[in-house]
Design a protein around this motif. Structure first.
Motif, PDB file in Angstrom:
ATOM      1  N   GLU A 135      -4.576   5.333 -10.450  1.00  0.00           N
ATOM      2  CA  GLU A 135      -5.314   6.132 -11.742  1.00  0.00           C
ATOM      3  C   GLU A 135      -4.201   6.840 -11.908  1.00  0.00           C
ATOM      4  O   GLU A 135      -4.418   8.220 -12.632  1.00  0.00           O
ATOM      5  CB  GLU A 135      -6.684   6.678 -11.071  1.00  0.00           C
ATOM      6  CG  GLU A 135      -7.828   5.675 -10.972  1.00  0.00           C
ATOM      7  CD  GLU A 135      -7.996   4.840  -9.691  1.00  0.00           C
ATOM      8  OE1 GLU A 135      -6.879   5.110  -9.036  1.00  0.00           O
ATOM      9  OE2 GLU A 135      -8.457   4.056  -9.611  1.00  0.00           O
ATOM     10  N   THR A 136      -3.936   8.333 -10.250  1.00  0.00           N
ATOM     11  CA  THR A 136      -3.024   8.977 -11.048  1.00  0.00           C
ATOM     12  C   THR A 136      -1.389   8.923 -11.714  1.00  0.00           C
ATOM     13  O   THR A 136      -1.200   9.394 -12.647  1.00  0.00           O
ATOM     14  CB  THR A 136      -2.749  10.236  -9.453  1.00  0.00           C
ATOM     15  OG1 THR A 136      -3.558   9.124  -8.590  1.00  0.00           O
ATOM     16  CG2 THR A 136      -2.496  10.601  -9.665  1.00  0.00           C
TER      17      THR A 136
ATOM     18  N   ASP B 244      -0.883  11.688 -20.228  1.00  0.00           N
ATOM     19  CA  ASP B 244      -0.660  13.216 -20.701  1.00  0.00           C
ATOM     20  C   ASP B 244       1.349  13.753 -21.077  1.00  0.00           C
ATOM     21  O   ASP B 244       1.390  14.072 -21.399  1.00  0.00           O
ATOM     22  CB  ASP B 244      -0.567  14.244 -18.561  1.00  0.00           C
ATOM     23  CG  ASP B 244      -1.835  14.180 -18.978  1.00  0.00           C
ATOM     24  OD1 ASP B 244      -2.348  13.892 -19.155  1.00  0.00           O
ATOM     25  OD2 ASP B 244      -1.869  14.770 -16.993  1.00  0.00           O
TER      26      ASP B 244
ATOM     27  N   ASP C 256       0.532  -1.355   0.159  1.00  0.00           N
ATOM     28  CA  ASP C 256       0.006   0.259   0.109  1.00  0.00           C
ATOM     29  C   ASP C 256       0.765   1.266   0.107  1.00  0.00           C
ATOM     30  O   ASP C 256       2.081   0.887   0.825  1.00  0.00           O
ATOM     31  CB  ASP C 256      -0.804   0.209   1.272  1.00  0.00           C
ATOM     32  CG  ASP C 256      -2.444  -1.043   1.175  1.00  0.00           C
ATOM     33  OD1 ASP C 256      -1.965  -1.434   0.452  1.00  0.00           O
ATOM     34  OD2 ASP C 256      -2.008  -1.078   2.387  1.00  0.00           O
ATOM     35  N   ASP C 257       0.557   2.294  -0.432  1.00  0.00           N
ATOM     36  CA  ASP C 257       0.620   3.829  -0.406  1.00  0.00           C
ATOM     37  C   ASP C 257       1.457   4.067   1.004  1.00  0.00           C
ATOM     38  O   ASP C 257       3.092   4.716   1.198  1.00  0.00           O
ATOM     39  CB  ASP C 257       0.086   4.737  -0.599  1.00  0.00           C
ATOM     40  CG  ASP C 257      -0.099   5.061  -1.647  1.00  0.00           C
ATOM     41  OD1 ASP C 257       0.214   4.230  -3.074  1.00  0.00           O
ATOM     42  OD2 ASP C 257      -0.515   5.715  -2.440  1.00  0.00           O
ATOM     43  N   ASP C 258       0.885   3.919   2.076  1.00  0.00           N
ATOM     44  CA  ASP C 258       1.569   3.662   3.267  1.00  0.00           C
ATOM     45  C   ASP C 258       2.813   3.010   3.985  1.00  0.00           C
ATOM     46  O   ASP C 258       3.084   2.916   4.733  1.00  0.00           O
ATOM     47  CB  ASP C 258       0.356   4.495   4.314  1.00  0.00           C
ATOM     48  CG  ASP C 258      -0.085   2.842   4.494  1.00  0.00           C
ATOM     49  OD1 ASP C 258       0.028   2.051   4.044  1.00  0.00           O
ATOM     50  OD2 ASP C 258      -1.305   3.021   5.126  1.00  0.00           O
TER      51      ASP C 258
ATOM     52  N   MET D 253       0.985  12.662 -24.631  1.00  0.00           N
ATOM     53  CA  MET D 253       0.417  13.653 -25.106  1.00  0.00           C
ATOM     54  C   MET D 253       0.968  14.330 -26.024  1.00  0.00           C
ATOM     55  O   MET D 253       1.561  15.159 -26.542  1.00  0.00           O
ATOM     56  CB  MET D 253      -1.143  13.731 -24.609  1.00  0.00           C
ATOM     57  CG  MET D 253      -1.909  13.036 -23.961  1.00  0.00           C
ATOM     58  SD  MET D 253      -3.678  13.111 -24.118  1.00  0.00           S
ATOM     59  CE  MET D 253      -4.223  14.152 -25.486  1.00  0.00           C
TER      60      MET D 253
ATOM     61  N   GLY E 130      -2.397   8.554 -14.973  1.00  0.00           N
ATOM     62  CA  GLY E 130      -3.053   9.728 -15.772  1.00  0.00           C
ATOM     63  C   GLY E 130      -1.951  10.890 -16.351  1.00  0.00           C
ATOM     64  O   GLY E 130      -1.771  11.500 -17.366  1.00  0.00           O
ATOM     65  N   ARG E 131      -0.845  10.781 -15.645  1.00  0.00           N
ATOM     66  CA  ARG E 131       0.881  11.134 -15.408  1.00  0.00           C
ATOM     67  C   ARG E 131       1.342  10.929 -16.944  1.00  0.00           C
ATOM     68  O   ARG E 131       1.401  11.790 -17.084  1.00  0.00           O
ATOM     69  CB  ARG E 131       0.945  11.558 -13.963  1.00  0.00           C
ATOM     70  CG  ARG E 131       1.711  12.386 -14.312  1.00  0.00           C
ATOM     71  CD  ARG E 131       2.907  12.414 -13.061  1.00  0.00           C
ATOM     72  NE  ARG E 131       2.246  12.425 -11.896  1.00  0.00           N
ATOM     73  CZ  ARG E 131       2.402  12.142 -10.086  1.00  0.00           C
ATOM     74  NH1 ARG E 131       3.582  11.881 -10.555  1.00  0.00           N
ATOM     75  NH2 ARG E 131       1.600  12.293  -9.218  1.00  0.00           N
TER      76      ARG E 131
END
Lengths: 553, 553
Positions: B336-337, B344, B42-44, B347, B340-341
């Motif tokens: 997701e983040t 971006d 997990d992130d933490d 592109m 998404g990055r």
């Protein structure tokens, strides 16, 4: 005006990102700032509380700034206003509810000397050489505005955040006529909300949530706990209306929600019949099926109301079997895991959880593609800058504009700091001004920069090993140490051998330094760091931050 | 067997979570382990590379463990096998492709002494007193199995991960007849995949992706770069088939994808016509529109192929205008983040990006509600344990089982470590065995525990302030220091006054200690820590970790 000035549009935030919206509109010596928002930190911005735009362009041009106009009362549009006014104290213009929310913020930040001017939809305000008009729109907070700017080279329209809600909760659909009228007269530049530019179709009306609420309330046998965004006054209104219908008393929890509800009631944006609101400590006086608890925490934020309830750690509410929890929100990207964990924990405590858009408990506050196309059709802009969105959303919005007849090379896509320059005949991108992220950590604004964040990232991933030693003054003779202390590296009790060997390695380095009469601390430190780093990597495949500290006596 | 034993089912991973699947099936002195998977942190869980199940129950009962059976070759089913075999070296049973993938893993982990037994779908293997059968299923990797266990008290069916793909890429739909047959004869317990239990309807067939690929390939004018999961051999097969159709050469990038493709080709699970595959360094010999690049990084993982290309940091591929990037995956929640990055950035470099399920570029590998209901209908189990899912998914799957006629109190929902006990007449939850997460960080397995993680979290959020001082032996007389060093706290050059004042505060504490002849290091340290902590919080509203270190000479 003697020489013909150019019109400059400079977004300082909100391009290539969701959040910290702020745009400069400048003609000659007159600067108007549109919105002053904040963003919440990414996962890798360790320890950061808030992110605000780099405002150095405004600070450098302080004497030209004539005013700030605000589109609506969300944090990503008003959250950095205190920081801006601290540096550049100019009049602020906003509608009534927005003024109320701003006043709360400024008070919190101990800002007392300010000029906050209430405007109404339909008003035009002269700010410097530019006339600014406020147009009523719909969004997930009432009293939202689009803005138009009558400048010497033409009219700019900035939509703010909007959706076209034809049946909004407050009965006031957005003023489509005004947009039609502006479009008919000719608009040089449209800046429009791109948040949902990738979403086909229309965004559902806020009132569609009501029937989902009614069904959930009808089914609920015990208490109802409803979490939503503290600022979504329309959602809160619908929750309260449904509670009244089902004869439930309502209590409000969570500092931000309590504040917003209070301001909204005072200013007439939230209608609550007499006797419906109760204090949290009155909850016990009512049977479970006569109670609605409104709370924050719809995003799984660890410190917010609902998350505390889920971890059985809330001051006034303990979840019990029979409770119905409605999460009237969808997770913002990045929050899915936290929200999922909250739901799991609530269910483990026995609650029935109804969450998200699938269950019709939430609708977006932002226009989808068909609404964006309507906006483009009404305004018929000569130039188009998609704003408020990540790069792929801006690009998609640009494609929609081409479909709606905007010339392809009149679609201007930029990033924060980009200068867009317009005459009455042409527009294009020119240079950049300073723009970026300023980190707020506790009371510090900007004192945590990229170096500190990089250190925190290394500390987070690998921990730290500190080597201290005391040398005899001016020599490399060791009087005490080396002592090795670690944090976040290994659990020392299980790694005694590793640490003992590490100590031997360091001691050997220091002996060699002493034997070679090496006295430069920089050299000693770098030899300690290199030797220890190599040893620890070999043994553990980890690279903790190694910090040698020398004292001398 | 003299006394009547109970059958125990003990999940050590995969309940209340997605990942690190591992289940114990035990009758008397015979233990069979189903799967040995890992989870990603997990992130933490700062700095952690992998998470594996706590296997102490197996280690304690080492002499009873008869074998490990593996359902399929994904990391969350085979990723902790090396760690298990290190402790408990027993025979492993799996189908051909799974054996191939396991061999690769074991080699990587320098495990040479093992017994890996290839089985075929339809086989039954006697392991201890239990007969284990392998049934062909569909999943996002070929050669996946469901398992059945003929035990002295009845038959258990474990679905593994599955979907019901009626038109799979390899032409082999799952063996529904076998499930029907088992159900007709009577099944005591079903354990079934809950990953998509919240998803209505059916999961689309893997082959539906083909037509989306064909459309994208037809439109592409330049290079095509396609990212997917390295283990999704069927997806890779479809990409290669489409490349052949459009006369493009194929190169494969990314260590895990190269490995998997090689193993799959060798074992006959991937068919690539002669001359289609080329080496990365041959790319330049072909025109852009005759090339397909297969790569990892579909989840935006910072170090993987596609992310490196997006940040213009890939060894052999630089994105250029005209490139088409297909992301044949959807972001796993939490990613997701990052995805998404990546999009971006691709592109911005000029690529046309086609991503995700909306564009039909991905389908799930897990059964949706209607398929889960078919499984329940075929098996008609007496008892049901939903597995492989977070709590809310297990609950939802339980509800589906009730709809399909399983008695409500025969739905057993538990967490990792839960002991489920069955006789031939009844089943229920009893106690718990040790179960939980073991962190793998570099070479260390379990040496980073909760204390270290908590330290890392504090270091990440607030940074660290170290105070070192040298005292004269046996006294509180200061010979050197106090020196204050910080990392991840503030950018010192901007905070000189703060650090100077902090130094004064600490010096004053030490003077008082000396004046009061306080010699206990613990007391001195705690006074330094308290004073400094209070001062820094007051000035910054931050609570860095404060580490006083005393040396003596």
């Amino acid at each position: 005006m003697a020489k013909k000035e150019k019109l400059l549009v400079i977004p300082l935030g909100g391009l290539g990102e969701i959040g910290k919206n702020m745009t400069v509109i400048q003609y000659g010596d007159d600067i108007i700032v549109v919105d002053a928002g904040l963003a919440f930190p990414d996962d890798d911005m360790f320890g950061i509380d808030l992110v605000i735009p780099d405002m150095s362009y405004l600070i450098e041009n302080k004497d030209k700034v004539r005013g700030v106009v605000i589109t609506h009362g969300h944090e990503d549009h008003i959250g950095s206003l205190s920081y801006l006014l601290n540096e550049v104290n100019v009049p602020v213009y906003a509608t009534k509810l927005v003024c109320g929310l701003i006043e709360g913020k400024l008070k919190e930040n101990h800002i007392t000397n300010y000029s906050l001017n209430e405007v109404h939809h339909g008003d035009e305000v002269q700010i410097g050489c530019i006339k600014v008009g406020f147009i009523h729109t719909n969004h997930s907070i009432p009293d939202a505005s689009a803005l138009y700017f009558r400048t010497p080279v033409g009219t700019i329209v900035h939509t703010g955040d909007f959706k076209m809600d034809l049946t909004p909760v407050d009965g006031m659909p957005m003023d489509l006529h005004k947009f039609a009228d502006l479009g008919r007269r000719g608009v040089l530049l449209l800046m429009s909300d791109s948040t949902n530019a990738e979403r086909p179709g229309y965004t559902e009306s806020e009132t569609t949530v009501s029937s989902a609420f009614r069904k959930a309330f009808a089914d609920a046998k015990g208490r109802i706990i409803l979490a939503t965004f503290a600022s979504n006054i329309s959602r809160i209104q619908q929750a309260i209306n449904t509670a009244v219908l089902f004869k439930r008393k309502v209590t409000v929890l969570g500092r931000s929600m309590v504040n917003n509800v209070q301001i909204a009631i005072e200013l007439g944006y939230l209608e609550v019949p007499e006797g419906v609101l109760i204090e949290p400590d009155e909850l016990n006086r009512y049977p479970a099926d006569q109670v609605l608890i409104l709370t924050t925490g719809s995003q799984g934020e660890p410190m917010a109301g609902l998350s505390r309830m889920a971890s059985n750690n809330h001051r006034s509410v303990s979840i019990m079997p029979g409770d119905t929890v409605i999460i009237s929100a969808t997770p913002i990207p990045g929050n899915e895991t936290g929200v999922g964990r909250t739901i799991d924990n609530l269910m483990k405590l026995g609650a029935n959880v109804i969450a998200g858009r699938d269950k019709k408990m939430h609708v977006s506050g932002h226009a989808s593609q068909e609404e964006l196309k309507i906006m483009l059709s009404l305004i018929k802009p000569k130039y188009f800058i998609p704003v408020h969105g990540e790069y792929r959303m801006l690009r998609r919005h640009g494609e929609l504009a081409v479909q709606m007849g905007v010339e392809k090379d009149h679609i201007l896509i930029g990033d924060n700091g980009q200068i867009f320059e317009f005459s009455n005949r042409a527009g294009h991108k020119t240079g950049h001004v300073n723009a970026g992220r300023v980190f707020v950590d506790g009371l510090g604004v900007g004192d945590v920069g990229n170096i500190v964040i990089r250190d925190r990232q290394q500390l987070a991933m690998e921990g730290m090993v500190i080597v201290v030693m005391t040398l005899a003054k001016g020599t490399s003779h060791i009087l005490a140490g080396p002592d090795i202390v670690s944090r976040g590296f290994v659990y020392v009790r299980d790694s005694e051998e590793l640490m003992r060997e590490a100590h031997e390695k360091v001691a050997a380095v220091l002996e060699r330094c002493e034997a070679g009469n090496i006295r430069e601390w920089a050299v000693i430190k770098s030899q300690v760091r290199d030797t220890l780093s190599r040893y620890l990597y070999e043994k553990t495949r980890r690279r903790p931050m190694i910090l040698p500290i020398i004292m001398e006596v």
